[in-house]
Design an enzyme around this catalytic site. Structure first.
Site, PDB file in Angstrom:
ATOM      1  N   ASN A   1      -0.990   3.949   0.820  1.00 34.01           N
ATOM      2  CA  ASN A   1      -1.663   4.822   1.521  1.00 34.01           C
ATOM      3  C   ASN A   1      -1.143   4.955   3.105  1.00 34.01           C
ATOM      4  OD1 ASN A   1      -3.631   5.749   3.268  1.00 34.01           O
ATOM      5  ND2 ASN A   1      -5.388   5.019   1.944  1.00 34.01           N
TER       6      ASN A   1
ATOM      7  N   ASP B   1     -14.911   5.982   7.433  1.00 33.18           N
ATOM      8  CA  ASP B   1     -15.193   5.642   9.055  1.00 33.18           C
ATOM      9  C   ASP B   1     -16.215   6.713   9.496  1.00 33.18           C
ATOM     10  OD1 ASP B   1     -13.480   3.793   8.823  1.00 33.18           O
ATOM     11  OD2 ASP B   1     -11.698   4.589   9.732  1.00 33.18           O
TER      12      ASP B   1
ATOM     13  N   HIS C   1     -13.432  -4.652   9.706  1.00 34.43           N
ATOM     14  CA  HIS C   1     -13.192  -5.550   8.807  1.00 34.43           C
ATOM     15  C   HIS C   1     -11.714  -5.686   8.499  1.00 34.43           C
ATOM     16  CE1 HIS C   1     -13.204  -1.350   7.738  1.00 34.43           C
ATOM     17  NE2 HIS C   1     -12.471  -1.348   6.757  1.00 34.43           N
ATOM     18  N   ARG C   2     -10.820  -4.932   8.476  1.00 39.22           N
ATOM     19  CA  ARG C   2      -9.238  -4.889   8.261  1.00 39.22           C
ATOM     20  C   ARG C   2      -8.669  -5.518   9.327  1.00 39.22           C
ATOM     21  NH1 ARG C   2      -8.326  -0.013   6.566  1.00 39.22           N
ATOM     22  NH2 ARG C   2      -8.518  -0.647   4.627  1.00 39.22           N
TER      23      ARG C   2
ATOM     24  N   SER D   1       0.643  -1.199  -0.026  1.00 40.42           N
ATOM     25  CA  SER D   1      -0.218   0.072   0.069  1.00 40.42           C
ATOM     26  C   SER D   1       0.739   1.198  -0.024  1.00 40.42           C
ATOM     27  CB  SER D   1      -1.058   0.130   1.301  1.00 40.42           C
ATOM     28  OG  SER D   1      -1.741   1.274   1.142  1.00 40.42           O
TER      29      SER D   1
ATOM     30  N   ASP E   1      -7.251  -5.104  -0.023  1.00 41.46           N
ATOM     31  CA  ASP E   1      -8.193  -4.261  -0.717  1.00 41.46           C
ATOM     32  C   ASP E   1      -9.603  -4.269  -0.047  1.00 41.46           C
ATOM     33  OD1 ASP E   1      -8.822  -2.294  -2.888  1.00 41.46           O
ATOM     34  OD2 ASP E   1      -9.725  -3.548  -3.979  1.00 41.46           O
TER      35      ASP E   1
ATOM     36  N   PHE F   1     -10.191   7.114   8.806  1.00 39.35           N
ATOM     37  CA  PHE F   1     -10.083   7.661   7.312  1.00 39.35           C
ATOM     38  C   PHE F   1     -11.110   7.140   6.502  1.00 39.35           C
ATOM     39  CE2 PHE F   1      -7.461   4.154   7.897  1.00 39.35           C
ATOM     40  CZ  PHE F   1      -7.434   3.350   6.384  1.00 39.35           C
ATOM     41  N   GLY F   2     -11.105   7.461   5.504  1.00 38.05           N
ATOM     42  CA  GLY F   2     -12.427   6.866   4.443  1.00 38.05           C
ATOM     43  C   GLY F   2     -13.810   7.142   4.778  1.00 38.05           C
TER      44      GLY F   2
ATOM     45  N   LYS G   1     -11.852   0.548  17.396  1.00 32.70           N
ATOM     46  CA  LYS G   1     -12.188   0.121  16.111  1.00 32.70           C
ATOM     47  C   LYS G   1     -11.632  -1.283  15.493  1.00 32.70           C
ATOM     48  CE  LYS G   1     -11.217   1.470  11.288  1.00 32.70           C
ATOM     49  NZ  LYS G   1     -10.546   2.755  10.198  1.00 32.70           N
TER      50      LYS G   1
END
Length: 201
Positions: free
Chosen positions: A12, A159, A185-186, A10, A70, A156-157, A180
């Site tokens: 990012n 969230d 998911h991550r 990544s 992803d 981020f994103g 979190k």
């Protein structure tokens, strides 16, 4: 047992920091993506396909095992969109705020005004590619609903508008990192991946 070293595909920095926080340095050490490696086109039709494209590209350049992931936000009222296009929902150069704005607008246009019509899930696929072509992959999913407006400054994103069902009504952006990661998911995808790596599968 010594930590596994993986080159993180990544580019990012938010995502890299989150992955390392989830895994902890005792299990996996993330080596930085070489600055000379160009962006990888994420044009696969699935999350796993995009993770594979990124991990394979970095593995080929470095000759070392590489890890990529992803993530997609799947909103039921939008037929599963933005899905695999989540990072680029409002355009190739979209900011986080641009994507959130488009998402909220699309939900209003779809008539999804209350929580029952704003169900969604985050899905992450994490994948390690080895120089010999072997792969190890894992998936993590968290169910939730899309809030009517952004709340919180963390994360981020998407969230600020994602309220996990397993939480207490706060968005991911209103939670601390550990809160979190425990249900995200991550977090689930990378803990499952680390367990598979430790087991040698």
């Amino acid at each position: 047992m010594s930590a596994v070293e993986l080159v993180c595909a990544s580019a990012n920095p938010d995502k890299v920091a989150e992955i390392q926080a989830i895994l902890g340095p005792a299990e996996v050490v993330l080596l930085p993506r070489p600055s000379t490696v160009p962006e990888v086109a994420e044009d696969a039709p699935t999350l796993e396909g995009n993770a594979r494209l990124k991990a394979a590209a970095i593995c080929e350049v470095t000759g070392l095992p590489a890890v990529a992931d992803d993530t997609g936000l799947e909103v039921d009222a939008l037929g599963g969109a933005p899905g695999v296009r989540s990072a680029r929902y409002a355009g190739e150069q979209a900011t986080y705020a641009d994507n959130v704005r488009k998402l909220l607008t699309e939900l209003l246009d779809a008539g999804a005004l209350d929580a029952s019509g704003r169900t969604a899930r985050f899905r992450t696929v994490a994948l390690v590619r080895y120089p010999d072509g072997r792969e190890v992959a894992a998936e993590g999913v968290v169910e939730g609903v899309i809030a009517p407006s952004p709340r919180g400054d963390a994360g981020f994103g998407y969230d600020p508008v994602f309220v996990p069902v397993e939480g207490d009504g706060r968005t991911f952006a209103e939670m601390s990192g550990p809160e979190k990661h425990a249900i995200s998911h991550r977090g689930r995808a990378f803990r499952a991946l680390a367990a598979r790596l430790a087991a040698g599968t």
